[in-house]
Design a protein around this motif. Structure first.
Motif, PDB file in Angstrom:
ATOM      1  N   GLU A   1      43.261  36.038  22.162  1.00  0.00           N
ATOM      2  CA  GLU A   1      42.097  36.190  22.538  1.00  0.00           C
ATOM      3  C   GLU A   1      41.912  37.329  23.470  1.00  0.00           C
ATOM      4  O   GLU A   1      40.508  37.559  23.489  1.00  0.00           O
ATOM      5  CB  GLU A   1      41.416  34.978  22.958  1.00  0.00           C
ATOM      6  N   VAL A   2      42.644  38.028  23.704  1.00  0.00           N
ATOM      7  CA  VAL A   2      42.114  39.235  24.863  1.00  0.00           C
ATOM      8  C   VAL A   2      41.366  40.282  24.043  1.00  0.00           C
ATOM      9  O   VAL A   2      40.480  40.819  24.933  1.00  0.00           O
ATOM     10  CB  VAL A   2      43.314  39.759  25.359  1.00  0.00           C
ATOM     11  N   ASP A   3      41.502  40.313  22.936  1.00  0.00           N
ATOM     12  CA  ASP A   3      40.440  41.240  22.300  1.00  0.00           C
ATOM     13  C   ASP A   3      39.084  41.041  21.804  1.00  0.00           C
ATOM     14  O   ASP A   3      38.265  41.930  21.420  1.00  0.00           O
ATOM     15  CB  ASP A   3      41.125  41.815  20.735  1.00  0.00           C
ATOM     16  N   LYS A   4      38.783  39.784  22.617  1.00  0.00           N
ATOM     17  CA  LYS A   4      37.126  39.259  22.683  1.00  0.00           C
ATOM     18  C   LYS A   4      36.453  39.737  23.962  1.00  0.00           C
ATOM     19  O   LYS A   4      35.449  39.467  24.421  1.00  0.00           O
ATOM     20  CB  LYS A   4      37.256  38.057  22.527  1.00  0.00           C
ATOM     21  N   TYR A   5      37.233  40.514  25.016  1.00  0.00           N
ATOM     22  CA  TYR A   5      36.823  40.303  26.317  1.00  0.00           C
ATOM     23  C   TYR A   5      37.111  41.642  27.147  1.00  0.00           C
ATOM     24  O   TYR A   5      37.843  42.288  26.653  1.00  0.00           O
ATOM     25  CB  TYR A   5      37.381  39.169  27.258  1.00  0.00           C
ATOM     26  N   GLY A   6      36.391  41.803  28.161  1.00  0.00           N
ATOM     27  CA  GLY A   6      36.881  42.948  29.029  1.00  0.00           C
ATOM     28  C   GLY A   6      37.869  42.205  29.806  1.00  0.00           C
ATOM     29  O   GLY A   6      38.178  40.830  30.227  1.00  0.00           O
ATOM     30  N   ILE A   7      39.383  43.138  30.037  1.00  0.00           N
ATOM     31  CA  ILE A   7      40.447  42.406  30.574  1.00  0.00           C
ATOM     32  C   ILE A   7      40.749  43.111  32.060  1.00  0.00           C
ATOM     33  O   ILE A   7      40.706  44.407  31.795  1.00  0.00           O
ATOM     34  CB  ILE A   7      41.674  42.401  29.421  1.00  0.00           C
ATOM     35  N   ILE A   8      41.198  42.537  32.851  1.00  0.00           N
ATOM     36  CA  ILE A   8      41.561  43.200  34.127  1.00  0.00           C
ATOM     37  C   ILE A   8      43.019  43.220  34.349  1.00  0.00           C
ATOM     38  O   ILE A   8      43.795  42.403  33.934  1.00  0.00           O
ATOM     39  CB  ILE A   8      40.616  42.530  35.304  1.00  0.00           C
ATOM     40  N   ALA A   9      43.441  44.143  35.412  1.00  0.00           N
ATOM     41  CA  ALA A   9      44.773  43.965  36.038  1.00  0.00           C
ATOM     42  C   ALA A   9      44.351  44.409  37.496  1.00  0.00           C
ATOM     43  O   ALA A   9      43.505  45.016  37.710  1.00  0.00           O
ATOM     44  CB  ALA A   9      45.560  45.009  35.592  1.00  0.00           C
ATOM     45  N   GLY A  10      45.088  43.404  38.188  1.00  0.00           N
ATOM     46  CA  GLY A  10      44.902  43.784  39.957  1.00  0.00           C
ATOM     47  C   GLY A  10      45.833  43.114  40.635  1.00  0.00           C
ATOM     48  O   GLY A  10      46.976  42.394  40.153  1.00  0.00           O
ATOM     49  N   ASP A  11      45.670  43.226  41.961  1.00  0.00           N
ATOM     50  CA  ASP A  11      46.820  42.588  42.836  1.00  0.00           C
ATOM     51  C   ASP A  11      45.826  41.366  43.466  1.00  0.00           C
ATOM     52  O   ASP A  11      44.717  41.682  44.033  1.00  0.00           O
ATOM     53  CB  ASP A  11      47.059  43.375  44.084  1.00  0.00           C
ATOM     54  N   MET A  12      46.434  40.285  43.747  1.00  0.00           N
ATOM     55  CA  MET A  12      45.989  39.160  44.231  1.00  0.00           C
ATOM     56  C   MET A  12      45.740  39.456  45.818  1.00  0.00           C
ATOM     57  O   MET A  12      46.909  39.745  46.547  1.00  0.00           O
ATOM     58  CB  MET A  12      46.847  38.126  44.072  1.00  0.00           C
ATOM     59  N   ILE A  13      44.830  39.145  46.316  1.00  0.00           N
ATOM     60  CA  ILE A  13      44.632  39.477  47.685  1.00  0.00           C
ATOM     61  C   ILE A  13      44.383  38.114  48.587  1.00  0.00           C
ATOM     62  O   ILE A  13      44.358  38.286  49.885  1.00  0.00           O
ATOM     63  CB  ILE A  13      43.688  40.596  48.097  1.00  0.00           C
ATOM     64  N   GLU A  14      43.738  37.189  48.065  1.00  0.00           N
ATOM     65  CA  GLU A  14      43.876  35.708  48.383  1.00  0.00           C
ATOM     66  C   GLU A  14      43.781  35.016  47.298  1.00  0.00           C
ATOM     67  O   GLU A  14      43.894  35.200  46.034  1.00  0.00           O
ATOM     68  CB  GLU A  14      42.545  35.686  49.255  1.00  0.00           C
ATOM     69  N   GLU A  15      43.630  33.615  47.462  1.00  0.00           N
ATOM     70  CA  GLU A  15      44.071  32.732  46.220  1.00  0.00           C
ATOM     71  C   GLU A  15      42.728  32.803  45.235  1.00  0.00           C
ATOM     72  O   GLU A  15      41.698  32.955  45.821  1.00  0.00           O
ATOM     73  CB  GLU A  15      44.036  31.307  47.035  1.00  0.00           C
ATOM     74  N   ASN A  16      42.760  33.098  44.263  1.00  0.00           N
ATOM     75  CA  ASN A  16      42.082  33.349  43.100  1.00  0.00           C
ATOM     76  C   ASN A  16      41.216  34.789  43.293  1.00  0.00           C
ATOM     77  O   ASN A  16      40.278  34.924  42.285  1.00  0.00           O
ATOM     78  CB  ASN A  16      41.125  32.010  43.095  1.00  0.00           C
ATOM     79  N   VAL A  17      41.561  35.317  44.105  1.00  0.00           N
ATOM     80  CA  VAL A  17      40.923  36.781  44.132  1.00  0.00           C
ATOM     81  C   VAL A  17      41.808  37.990  44.048  1.00  0.00           C
ATOM     82  O   VAL A  17      42.802  38.119  44.497  1.00  0.00           O
ATOM     83  CB  VAL A  17      40.249  36.875  45.568  1.00  0.00           C
TER      84      VAL A  17
END
Ligand code: G1P
Length: 272
Positions: free
Chosen positions: A165-181
């Motif tokens: 379903e990723v083609d329905k959304y804005g998708i991010i990539a990133g580094d976790m800097i704290e829980e859930n962030v």
């Protein structure tokens, strides 16, 4: 601290035709409350007191909904029906509503830029009322504003979606800097399923710093030829200025019939 919440509400809601032929999709009710009122209540709970609504043609009933109807007040005064208006009256007492019209449908980024005159030079929240978020303790926007107080940069709400379903959304990539962030280092609007950087999808809650307006002014049309907020956020992300937050709570995609029915059933069950 974040006083204003912007609601892009100019879309046609074609997925809900014929219901949305003469009625804005934001006014479709989940049980007995229009979608946009859920969003406004979430913003109020998070401490926002100015609701900045970007509307379009045929959306007058949104303005009427958040205004006093003297005939109705007169009709129900002193009856048990007053109870039904309790939450709406509170919203009207505690918030100011301002409106502007988007007269060309050039995308979410363009809708947000259209709202600039209602926001000015301060950080603000954005709620896409189609995404109905429910949480028992703190609303999703409230959770995000708490994070904003610590980091003072743009924040998008994310959830894991089915990789198909990723083609329905804005998708991010990133580094976790704290829980859930996560600190976002890449984002893309509606990537192809086999090219997506992750399955972390942006859902309709944003906190944006006001430099986003200058970025949006020069953002070229992207996916579907529209000016995308995802592309503007990617510019901020290049400077490490965007966080993604995996929120607590449940989100229903009320822009689809399936999500709309699920939300209706869940909220009805909660009322029993
Ligand atoms: C918009 C945004 C997209 C985001 C989605 C959340 O898309 O462009 O990045 O993931 O809202 O609901 P739309 O649903 O308007 O196509």
């Amino acid at each position: 601290m974040i006083e204003k919440c912007l609601f892009p509400a100019a879309g046609y809601g074609t997925r809900f035709l014929p219901a949305t032929k003469a009625m804005p999709k934001e006014m479709l009710p989940i049980v007995n409350k229009p979608l946009i009122q859920y969003g406004v209540e979430e913003a109020l709970e998070a401490g926002c007191t100015t609701m900045a609504i970007v509307t379009g043609r045929g959306k007058r009933s949104i303005e009427d909904h958040f205004d006093i109807s003297y005939e109705l007040e007169h009709q129900i005064q002193g009856t048990d029906k007053e109870e039904y208006l309790k939450e709406l009256r509170q919203v009207m007492r505690e918030c100011t509503f301002s409106y502007t019209r988007q007269n060309k449908m050039l995308g979410l980024g363009h809708a947000i830029l259209t709202g600039e005159s209602l926001i000015g030079n301060e950080a603000f929240a954005v709620i896409l009322a189609d995404d109905l978020c429910v949480n028992n303790n703190r609303g999703v926007l409230s959770q995000m504003i708490e994070l904003y107080k610590r980091y003072k940069c743009s924040i998008v709400a994310i959830e894991e979606v089915d990789p198909k379903e990723v083609d329905k959304y804005g998708i991010i990539a990133g580094d976790m800097i704290e829980e859930n962030v996560y600190r976002v280092n890449f984002m893309e609007e509606k990537p192809k399923v086999d090219k997506a950087p992750s399955n972390l999808a942006v859902i309709g809650r944003y906190i944006l710093t006001p430099d986003i307006f200058d970025i949006l002014r020069v953002t070229k049309p992207g996916k579907k030829g529209e000016i995308q907020i995802t592309d503007a956020l990617m510019e901020q992300a290049k400077n490490g200025r965007v966080l993604a937050y995996k929120f607590e709570g449940m989100r229903y995609d009320c822009g689809s019939i399936d999500g709309f029915v699920k939300a209706t059933n869940a909220l009805y069950a909660k009322m029993q």
